[in-house]
Design a protein around this motif. Sequence first.
Motif, PDB file in Angstrom:
ATOM      1  N   SER A   1      18.683-112.288  -6.123  1.00 34.81           N
ATOM      2  CA  SER A   1      18.824-113.389  -5.170  1.00 34.81           C
ATOM      3  C   SER A   1      18.768-112.972  -3.708  1.00 34.81           C
ATOM      4  CB  SER A   1      20.119-114.156  -5.437  1.00 34.81           C
ATOM      5  OG  SER A   1      21.222-113.298  -5.286  1.00 34.81           O
ATOM      6  N   GLU A   2      19.309-111.829  -3.373  1.00 38.04           N
ATOM      7  CA  GLU A   2      19.332-111.465  -1.954  1.00 38.04           C
ATOM      8  C   GLU A   2      17.912-111.297  -1.433  1.00 38.04           C
ATOM      9  OE1 GLU A   2      21.898-108.273  -0.923  1.00 38.04           O
ATOM     10  OE2 GLU A   2      21.392-108.425   1.215  1.00 38.04           O
ATOM     11  N   ALA A   3      17.099-110.576  -2.205  1.00 39.35           N
ATOM     12  CA  ALA A   3      15.712-110.367  -1.790  1.00 39.35           C
ATOM     13  C   ALA A   3      14.954-111.701  -1.781  1.00 39.35           C
ATOM     14  CB  ALA A   3      15.037-109.393  -2.731  1.00 39.35           C
ATOM     15  N   ALA A   4      15.251-112.553  -2.758  1.00 41.77           N
ATOM     16  CA  ALA A   4      14.520-113.818  -2.872  1.00 41.77           C
ATOM     17  C   ALA A   4      14.814-114.752  -1.699  1.00 41.77           C
ATOM     18  CB  ALA A   4      14.879-114.512  -4.177  1.00 41.77           C
ATOM     19  N   LEU A   5      15.990-114.621  -1.117  1.00 39.80           N
ATOM     20  CA  LEU A   5      16.361-115.563  -0.048  1.00 39.80           C
ATOM     21  C   LEU A   5      16.135-114.989   1.352  1.00 39.80           C
ATOM     22  CD1 LEU A   5      19.477-117.503  -1.279  1.00 39.80           C
ATOM     23  CD2 LEU A   5      17.076-117.992  -1.539  1.00 39.80           C
ATOM     24  N   LEU A   6      15.413-113.907   1.462  1.00 40.31           N
ATOM     25  CA  LEU A   6      15.067-113.382   2.790  1.00 40.31           C
ATOM     26  C   LEU A   6      13.582-113.557   3.001  1.00 40.31           C
ATOM     27  CD1 LEU A   6      17.171-110.097   2.938  1.00 40.31           C
ATOM     28  CD2 LEU A   6      17.530-112.161   4.271  1.00 40.31           C
ATOM     29  N   PRO A   7      13.098-114.329   3.917  1.00 45.17           N
ATOM     30  CA  PRO A   7      13.858-115.228   4.777  1.00 45.17           C
ATOM     31  C   PRO A   7      14.461-116.387   3.973  1.00 45.17           C
ATOM     32  CG  PRO A   7      11.520-115.685   4.960  1.00 45.17           C
ATOM     33  CD  PRO A   7      11.651-114.476   4.083  1.00 45.17           C
ATOM     34  N   PRO A   8      15.436-117.105   4.566  1.00 46.43           N
ATOM     35  CA  PRO A   8      16.149-118.141   3.817  1.00 46.43           C
ATOM     36  C   PRO A   8      15.214-119.124   3.120  1.00 46.43           C
ATOM     37  CG  PRO A   8      17.114-117.854   5.958  1.00 46.43           C
ATOM     38  CD  PRO A   8      15.889-116.997   5.948  1.00 46.43           C
TER      39      PRO A   8
END
Length: 359
Positions: free
Chosen positions: A196-203
Amino acid sequence: MHFLPAQNFDCSQCTKCCRGWRISVDPTTQARLQGHRLGQSTLEQRDQRFYARKTPQGACVFLSSDHLCSIHSQLGADHKPRGCRQFPFRLCRTPDGIFVGVSYYCSAAQSNHGRPLPAHAAELEELAAELPLIGDRPLPVHGRHHLKWSDYRTLDDFLMRELQQGPVEMVLGQALWALCQSTGGGRGLAHYLELSEAALLPPEEPFILMEEHFFALLVAHCEAPTAQREPFRTALQSHRPVSFERFAGWRGSLAQLRVPPSPLGDCQLRRYLKALVFRKFLVARRTLLSNLAMLYLVPTLFSFWAALSQISRNAPRPEEVDYFRALDECENKIITHPNDLETVYHDVAEGFLDQLDFG
Ligand code: SF4
């Protein structure tokens, strides 16, 4: 029993919990009161349920002038309505034991006044024994999707750990993204939490849109051209325009609100979000996805409510943000509210208009 760490409570007799809302009277209490003079003309029945009548000032009819509950003082604490005996504790019975948190609508809980929560174990055990078991069956997520309790605990652990220090909107966005992905992809929630962290960068844009949609609805409601709503709109427009950074690109007048950065605010917000997850708000009443979406909105609304004191001309401390008010509003409008998002935005907007006096 698992108690919310570092949380204290003892009633400070502020009587806030005995005013302003409908006090439900459970059938056992109603039967006990029926044969007693305290039960005469004090209860009303609606939709086959009983409630304590209110005084013209909005207080429970059982609240006496010395700030005590007359049922408690005349019949004993265990004769009070079940909801009153339980407040401000929030109990959830699960396969991993009973989790005990508090409602931050209570001023003593807000200010951490009193003994540590485990000191109340004896009085809570009886109440907890009657609660339904949550998590013995798969939890509804959304539509036909369900989650096993053990998988839910993965989400719970993730939030408790990451909300300790990560950027709160990002952490909540990750949880929401992972939960949505797990209902459509063939892998478990833990897998998507890892990504999830990688998927949401950028938001991730849908989440930003969701927030903007909520605020657009809110402003549309507040800005409806009625005489009652006009002072609210004017107050917002005349407030010195400083951009509310996260919504800088949005044209609504709420975007003009300023929320000053404050370590106290950040600390209060983290404490509040973690307390909600601890007390298992995410599996209460609504589906897991609805509750997580509500939780995702809390930081924005918390900031908004905290900043309202700055624009209210009659606010006691107009230059300060009011975090206790924000806690009150979040508890009242989102967390304890049993309805859907549409109803929440309506009530939130009406609440702004009702509660603020712009003089
Ligand atoms: S019944 Fe007693 S404790 Fe409950 S709201 Fe009324 S006065 Fe307060």
